[in-house]
Scaffold this motif. Structure first.
Motif, PDB file in Angstrom:
ATOM      1  N   VAL A  86      12.805 -11.370  -7.373  1.00  0.00           N
ATOM      2  CA  VAL A  86      13.819 -10.905  -6.435  1.00  0.00           C
ATOM      3  C   VAL A  86      13.714  -9.393  -6.228  1.00  0.00           C
ATOM      4  O   VAL A  86      13.929  -8.881  -5.129  1.00  0.00           O
ATOM      5  CB  VAL A  86      15.240 -11.332  -6.879  1.00  0.00           C
ATOM      6  N   ASP A  87      13.340  -8.662  -7.280  1.00  0.00           N
ATOM      7  CA  ASP A  87      13.191  -7.207  -7.160  1.00  0.00           C
ATOM      8  C   ASP A  87      12.010  -6.830  -6.276  1.00  0.00           C
ATOM      9  O   ASP A  87      12.009  -5.774  -5.647  1.00  0.00           O
ATOM     10  CB  ASP A  87      13.014  -6.573  -8.542  1.00  0.00           C
ATOM     11  N   LEU A  88      11.004  -7.672  -6.244  1.00  0.00           N
ATOM     12  CA  LEU A  88       9.844  -7.403  -5.393  1.00  0.00           C
ATOM     13  C   LEU A  88      10.129  -7.731  -3.929  1.00  0.00           C
ATOM     14  O   LEU A  88       9.495  -7.197  -3.039  1.00  0.00           O
ATOM     15  CB  LEU A  88       8.636  -8.212  -5.879  1.00  0.00           C
ATOM     16  N   ARG A  89      11.088  -8.618  -3.714  1.00  0.00           N
ATOM     17  CA  ARG A  89      11.400  -9.055  -2.347  1.00  0.00           C
ATOM     18  C   ARG A  89      12.524  -8.255  -1.689  1.00  0.00           C
ATOM     19  O   ARG A  89      12.607  -8.199  -0.474  1.00  0.00           O
ATOM     20  CB  ARG A  89      11.776 -10.537  -2.346  1.00  0.00           C
ATOM     21  N   GLN A  90      13.400  -7.670  -2.494  1.00  0.00           N
ATOM     22  CA  GLN A  90      14.544  -6.943  -1.945  1.00  0.00           C
ATOM     23  C   GLN A  90      14.080  -5.621  -1.331  1.00  0.00           C
ATOM     24  O   GLN A  90      13.385  -4.834  -1.971  1.00  0.00           O
ATOM     25  CB  GLN A  90      15.573  -6.665  -3.032  1.00  0.00           C
ATOM     26  N   ILE A  91      14.454  -5.385  -0.082  1.00  0.00           N
ATOM     27  CA  ILE A  91      14.053  -4.170   0.620  1.00  0.00           C
ATOM     28  C   ILE A  91      14.994  -3.038   0.235  1.00  0.00           C
ATOM     29  O   ILE A  91      16.201  -3.107   0.455  1.00  0.00           O
ATOM     30  CB  ILE A  91      14.082  -4.362   2.156  1.00  0.00           C
ATOM     31  N   VAL A  92      14.433  -2.003  -0.369  1.00  0.00           N
ATOM     32  CA  VAL A  92      15.179  -0.794  -0.711  1.00  0.00           C
ATOM     33  C   VAL A  92      14.440   0.347  -0.033  1.00  0.00           C
ATOM     34  O   VAL A  92      13.286   0.604  -0.355  1.00  0.00           O
ATOM     35  CB  VAL A  92      15.247  -0.579  -2.241  1.00  0.00           C
ATOM     36  N   GLY A  93      15.083   1.009   0.894  1.00  0.00           N
ATOM     37  CA  GLY A  93      14.379   2.014   1.688  1.00  0.00           C
ATOM     38  C   GLY A  93      13.702   1.327   2.859  1.00  0.00           C
ATOM     39  O   GLY A  93      14.075   0.236   3.279  1.00  0.00           O
ATOM     40  N   SER A 102      10.307  -0.302   5.024  1.00  0.00           N
ATOM     41  CA  SER A 102       9.188  -1.204   4.741  1.00  0.00           C
ATOM     42  C   SER A 102       7.996  -0.425   4.201  1.00  0.00           C
ATOM     43  O   SER A 102       7.279  -0.902   3.320  1.00  0.00           O
ATOM     44  CB  SER A 102       8.773  -1.953   6.015  1.00  0.00           C
ATOM     45  N   GLU A 103       7.798   0.794   4.713  1.00  0.00           N
ATOM     46  CA  GLU A 103       6.691   1.632   4.256  1.00  0.00           C
ATOM     47  C   GLU A 103       6.868   2.018   2.787  1.00  0.00           C
ATOM     48  O   GLU A 103       5.914   2.011   2.005  1.00  0.00           O
ATOM     49  CB  GLU A 103       6.559   2.895   5.114  1.00  0.00           C
ATOM     50  N   VAL A 104       8.096   2.366   2.417  1.00  0.00           N
ATOM     51  CA  VAL A 104       8.382   2.726   1.021  1.00  0.00           C
ATOM     52  C   VAL A 104       8.109   1.528   0.120  1.00  0.00           C
ATOM     53  O   VAL A 104       7.475   1.651  -0.938  1.00  0.00           O
ATOM     54  CB  VAL A 104       9.842   3.206   0.856  1.00  0.00           C
ATOM     55  N   MET A 105       8.564   0.355   0.528  1.00  0.00           N
ATOM     56  CA  MET A 105       8.354  -0.842  -0.283  1.00  0.00           C
ATOM     57  C   MET A 105       6.861  -1.164  -0.400  1.00  0.00           C
ATOM     58  O   MET A 105       6.381  -1.521  -1.474  1.00  0.00           O
ATOM     59  CB  MET A 105       9.108  -2.034   0.315  1.00  0.00           C
ATOM     60  N   ALA A 106       6.125  -1.021   0.683  1.00  0.00           N
ATOM     61  CA  ALA A 106       4.683  -1.282   0.649  1.00  0.00           C
ATOM     62  C   ALA A 106       3.992  -0.313  -0.311  1.00  0.00           C
ATOM     63  O   ALA A 106       3.112  -0.715  -1.086  1.00  0.00           O
ATOM     64  CB  ALA A 106       4.089  -1.175   2.050  1.00  0.00           C
ATOM     65  N   ASP A 107       4.398   0.957  -0.283  1.00  0.00           N
ATOM     66  CA  ASP A 107       3.832   1.946  -1.212  1.00  0.00           C
ATOM     67  C   ASP A 107       4.126   1.563  -2.657  1.00  0.00           C
ATOM     68  O   ASP A 107       3.260   1.669  -3.533  1.00  0.00           O
ATOM     69  CB  ASP A 107       4.386   3.347  -0.932  1.00  0.00           C
ATOM     70  N   GLN A 108       5.345   1.121  -2.923  1.00  0.00           N
ATOM     71  CA  GLN A 108       5.732   0.723  -4.279  1.00  0.00           C
ATOM     72  C   GLN A 108       4.905  -0.481  -4.751  1.00  0.00           C
ATOM     73  O   GLN A 108       4.437  -0.503  -5.891  1.00  0.00           O
ATOM     74  CB  GLN A 108       7.227   0.372  -4.332  1.00  0.00           C
ATOM     75  N   LEU A 117       2.258  -0.757  -7.910  1.00  0.00           N
ATOM     76  CA  LEU A 117       2.307  -1.788  -8.953  1.00  0.00           C
ATOM     77  C   LEU A 117       0.962  -2.501  -9.098  1.00  0.00           C
ATOM     78  O   LEU A 117       0.495  -2.742 -10.210  1.00  0.00           O
ATOM     79  CB  LEU A 117       3.400  -2.817  -8.646  1.00  0.00           C
ATOM     80  N   LEU A 118       0.341  -2.828  -7.971  1.00  0.00           N
ATOM     81  CA  LEU A 118      -0.965  -3.493  -8.013  1.00  0.00           C
ATOM     82  C   LEU A 118      -2.017  -2.595  -8.652  1.00  0.00           C
ATOM     83  O   LEU A 118      -2.845  -3.054  -9.444  1.00  0.00           O
ATOM     84  CB  LEU A 118      -1.401  -3.899  -6.608  1.00  0.00           C
ATOM     85  N   LYS A 119      -1.981  -1.304  -8.318  1.00  0.00           N
ATOM     86  CA  LYS A 119      -2.925  -0.351  -8.895  1.00  0.00           C
ATOM     87  C   LYS A 119      -2.747  -0.279 -10.417  1.00  0.00           C
ATOM     88  O   LYS A 119      -3.719  -0.333 -11.169  1.00  0.00           O
ATOM     89  CB  LYS A 119      -2.730   1.029  -8.264  1.00  0.00           C
ATOM     90  N   LEU A 120      -1.502  -0.190 -10.859  1.00  0.00           N
ATOM     91  CA  LEU A 120      -1.231  -0.128 -12.292  1.00  0.00           C
ATOM     92  C   LEU A 120      -1.662  -1.416 -12.994  1.00  0.00           C
ATOM     93  O   LEU A 120      -2.220  -1.385 -14.088  1.00  0.00           O
ATOM     94  CB  LEU A 120       0.253   0.132 -12.541  1.00  0.00           C
ATOM     95  N   ALA A 121      -1.397  -2.558 -12.364  1.00  0.00           N
ATOM     96  CA  ALA A 121      -1.702  -3.851 -12.972  1.00  0.00           C
ATOM     97  C   ALA A 121      -3.211  -4.069 -13.140  1.00  0.00           C
ATOM     98  O   ALA A 121      -3.625  -4.917 -13.935  1.00  0.00           O
ATOM     99  CB  ALA A 121      -1.093  -4.975 -12.147  1.00  0.00           C
ATOM    100  N   LYS A 122      -4.034  -3.316 -12.449  1.00  0.00           N
ATOM    101  CA  LYS A 122      -5.485  -3.433 -12.591  1.00  0.00           C
ATOM    102  C   LYS A 122      -6.009  -2.711 -13.827  1.00  0.00           C
ATOM    103  O   LYS A 122      -7.145  -2.914 -14.225  1.00  0.00           O
ATOM    104  CB  LYS A 122      -6.183  -2.895 -11.344  1.00  0.00           C
TER     105      LYS A 122
END
Length: 90
Positions: free
Chosen positions: A29-36, A38-44, A48-53
């Motif tokens: 739900v935290d990944l789906r909820q828009i805060v800020g 769409s660009e801010v969410m895409a950056d976030q 996360l993907l970069k860190l997870a690698k």
């Protein structure tokens, strides 16, 4: 200590020469909820993907269908010790 210092300390701990292992649990739900925007969410999400690698970081997503769990009550730490059985993962 203010929250920014804690965040920087945590970042340094996982980025140092011999980094700590981090398993991060994030609610779907935290990944789906828009805060800020769409660009801010895409950056976030990209961050996360970069860190997870990274080899020392494991990102786990808790599905919405899981329902209530103790992690919803606030932050928690899970410690594992070599001389103990690991926690059960369901």
């Amino acid at each position: 200590m203010f929250p920014g210092a804690i965040r920087l300390g945590r970042r340094d701990t996982i980025a140092r020469k011999v980094p700590a292992h981090l398993t991060a649990y994030v609610g779907e739900v935290d990944l789906r909820q828009i805060v800020g925007s769409s660009e801010v969410m895409a950056d976030q999400l990209r961050e996360l993907l970069k860190l997870a690698k990274q080899r020392n970081i494991e990102l786990r997503v808790i599905p919405i269908r899981t329902g209530w769990h103790a992690g919803l009550e606030g932050p928690f730490s899970l410690f594992e010790f070599d001389d103990r059985d690991p926690p059960r993962r369901t």
